[in-house]
Design a protein around this motif. Sequence first.
Motif, PDB file in Angstrom:
ATOM      1  N   GLY A  42       0.821  -1.200   0.000  1.00 59.99           N
ATOM      2  CA  GLY A  42       0.000   0.000   0.000  1.00 59.99           C
ATOM      3  C   GLY A  42       0.857   1.254   0.000  1.00 59.99           C
ATOM      4  N   GLU A  43       0.619   2.136  -0.962  1.00 60.95           N
ATOM      5  CA  GLU A  43       1.253   3.449  -0.982  1.00 60.95           C
ATOM      6  C   GLU A  43       0.168   4.422  -0.512  1.00 60.95           C
ATOM      7  N   GLU A  44       0.349   5.031   0.650  1.00 59.32           N
ATOM      8  CA  GLU A  44      -0.735   5.635   1.405  1.00 59.32           C
ATOM      9  C   GLU A  44      -1.600   6.604   0.613  1.00 59.32           C
ATOM     10  N   ASP A  45      -0.998   7.476  -0.170  1.00 63.53           N
ATOM     11  CA  ASP A  45      -1.770   8.488  -0.896  1.00 63.53           C
ATOM     12  C   ASP A  45      -2.042   8.109  -2.343  1.00 63.53           C
ATOM     13  N   VAL A  46      -1.599   6.919  -2.749  1.00 61.98           N
ATOM     14  CA  VAL A  46      -1.681   6.544  -4.167  1.00 61.98           C
ATOM     15  C   VAL A  46      -2.623   5.373  -4.388  1.00 61.98           C
ATOM     16  N   GLY A  47      -2.420   4.279  -3.670  1.00 61.28           N
ATOM     17  CA  GLY A  47      -3.240   3.103  -3.871  1.00 61.28           C
ATOM     18  C   GLY A  47      -2.499   1.837  -3.499  1.00 61.28           C
ATOM     19  N   VAL A  48      -2.931   0.724  -4.078  1.00 65.84           N
ATOM     20  CA  VAL A  48      -2.356  -0.591  -3.784  1.00 65.84           C
ATOM     21  C   VAL A  48      -1.702  -1.139  -5.044  1.00 65.84           C
ATOM     22  N   TRP A  49      -0.510  -1.717  -4.860  1.00 66.22           N
ATOM     23  CA  TRP A  49       0.250  -2.324  -5.951  1.00 66.22           C
ATOM     24  C   TRP A  49       0.426  -3.811  -5.685  1.00 66.22           C
ATOM     25  N   ALA A  50       0.599  -4.567  -6.764  1.00 65.80           N
ATOM     26  CA  ALA A  50       1.003  -5.964  -6.679  1.00 65.80           C
ATOM     27  C   ALA A  50       2.388  -6.095  -7.299  1.00 65.80           C
ATOM     28  N   VAL A  51       3.208  -6.968  -6.714  1.00 65.71           N
ATOM     29  CA  VAL A  51       4.570  -7.184  -7.201  1.00 65.71           C
ATOM     30  C   VAL A  51       4.937  -8.637  -6.920  1.00 65.71           C
ATOM     31  N   ASP A  52       5.758  -9.216  -7.746  1.00 67.64           N
ATOM     32  CA  ASP A  52       6.236 -10.584  -7.518  1.00 67.64           C
ATOM     33  C   ASP A  52       6.979 -10.628  -6.190  1.00 67.64           C
ATOM     34  N   ALA A  53       6.629 -11.577  -5.325  1.00 64.59           N
ATOM     35  CA  ALA A  53       7.230 -11.642  -3.988  1.00 64.59           C
ATOM     36  C   ALA A  53       8.566 -12.371  -3.983  1.00 64.59           C
ATOM     37  N   ARG A  54       8.926 -13.040  -5.071  1.00 64.66           N
ATOM     38  CA  ARG A  54      10.148 -13.841  -5.069  1.00 64.66           C
ATOM     39  C   ARG A  54      11.386 -12.944  -5.137  1.00 64.66           C
TER      40      ARG A  54
END
Length: 621
Positions: free
Chosen positions: A483-495
Amino acid sequence: MRISKLYLLIALATSGPVFAADLALTPWAPSLKAEAVAFLPDGQTRLTASPRDGLQLLDSKGAELARLNGHFSSLDTRATGPHAVVASLDNDRQQALLINLNSAAKTWGQPLYLPPRDFPVNGLCLYRDAAANLFVFLVGEEGKGEQWLVGNGLTLLAEARRVRGVPLPPSAQFCQVDDATQQLVVNEENVGWWAYPAHPEAAVKRTPVALFDDSKREAGAMVLVPGGMVALDPKTAQLHLFQSSGARWVEQPSLGLPGLKEPEQLAINGRQLLVRDDDNGQLYQGTFDWQAKPVPVAPVLPEVAALRQSEPVGRQGDAADDPAIWVHPEHPGQSRVLGTNKKQGLLAYDLDGKLLQELAVGRLNNVDVRPRFKLGQQTVDLAVASNRDRNSLSLFSIDRQTGELREAGEVPTPLKEIYGMCLFQPAGGDIYAIANGKDGTFLQYRLSAPDGRVQGELVRQFKVDSQPEGCVADDQRQRLFIGEEDVGVWAVDARADQPATLTSVIKVGEQLHADVEGLALYQSAQHDYLVISSQGNDSYLVLDAEPPFASRGAFRVGLNAAAGIDGASETDGLEVTAVNLGGPWNQGLLVVQDGRKRMPEQTQNFKFVPWADVTRTLKLP
């Protein structure tokens, strides 16, 4: 009359100058000596409160239909058909009174009295929220105000509950609440009228409806109508009309009240108006033609209630932050809720919210757990928290039989201001900690303790443009949500060996209100959901946890009157599990941090919500 600077601006903002016309008034029920008056919804029956004649139900001509003997002042009602809840002040007992009235049967119910207050009460008003909870606001001297829960629908509680204190203007006497917009309006005699949020979980703040700097003016009683407000000025004997236009109120042409010397009380029902002249105690009636333009009302989000809450944390102010749920591997009913106190350390509660352990290890911010960590020759479950005192990761072992927490070590980081963190455990069993700093930096560490001493190997680093905090890893799909507080939610590869390419899940906007705070995953055999704390509007957004991340709706955690548990607001962290923990948690448990503890007002805590209620409320598949 001298026009104040504020009203000059208002006049210039409208299509023409603000001027006064006269409202035709005739005496109504001259024999009455009422101090307050109110219409019932049928428009034919009225209520009066009198220091001499008690509470009276009257017909349209002022003939008495029913009476509750006593000496009363101030009056407000909420009604459905012939059934009404009446609020007044009992002058003999110096207490606020709530009572049911059946206007068709002309009968009164049993009274509910608020406890005596330690301040004189000048006035009161009722508020009914979207869940039909009924509240009364008390307006007291020297700026003292309170909100009390008194019932639900038309059913009064056996005992009223104080929800919160509300600081009000020092010379306030009158208040009114618009249930639809959840606005409380209060007068300040020599200044004007102020609007406050009425919802019990709202922040205490006020915005001006109309202010003046003219000693010839006075702010008196008011009535809120859809889209606007009608307010009395006792000094000029005028009705001032205000159109709501979202962020501000615009004054409309005012109405004079000829023949009245000191108008004090006001009631409006459609085109009907009653006003009392304090100079002679007489009530006057008139036809009121002004209608405010309707204003859009924000959609009301559905509410679920917490069934349990944790004991309040042991520090004042913004202290409680982030929960985690440790699931007992053999006896789910003995699972624990962990919570951070960022002014103290780590706390552990049972599923009823009872505090079992507190580890005063410093200012911990976010916490997460994973099972089966090799601590030397032992296999333990692991809790990890971001430690703001030392910009490090604090590790704790969890005994897999007893749930007891113990300090297990620390991993230093180069972050200048460590903030959030979460854990990731792919199929291989290794546990990774992903920590972030306020500058947007993310650091990923592989955790190990081959000789019993914990260590962290930095395996990846990436960055977002502004301040992050919440994150959660989907171990099965090896996906990390941040979560980027003022921007939104991102998904990223966790590996760790993959590039950190950001994919937008949802941006701050109509559904998600900054700050974006806690993130959690509900994962069952049927469905996986991402739950997000939308702090800006005190709600929780549920998305599918797989692309295209469709929204399933949002909800709030509201008040549980039966259990005496307040709602949740300004939530930082949250956690959820789909594991059957037994009892009300048989479809899982949602835990949210409560930033404003009400009923009674105490230090912050955590609220426990059955996931089954979220499923039912949002109609999740």
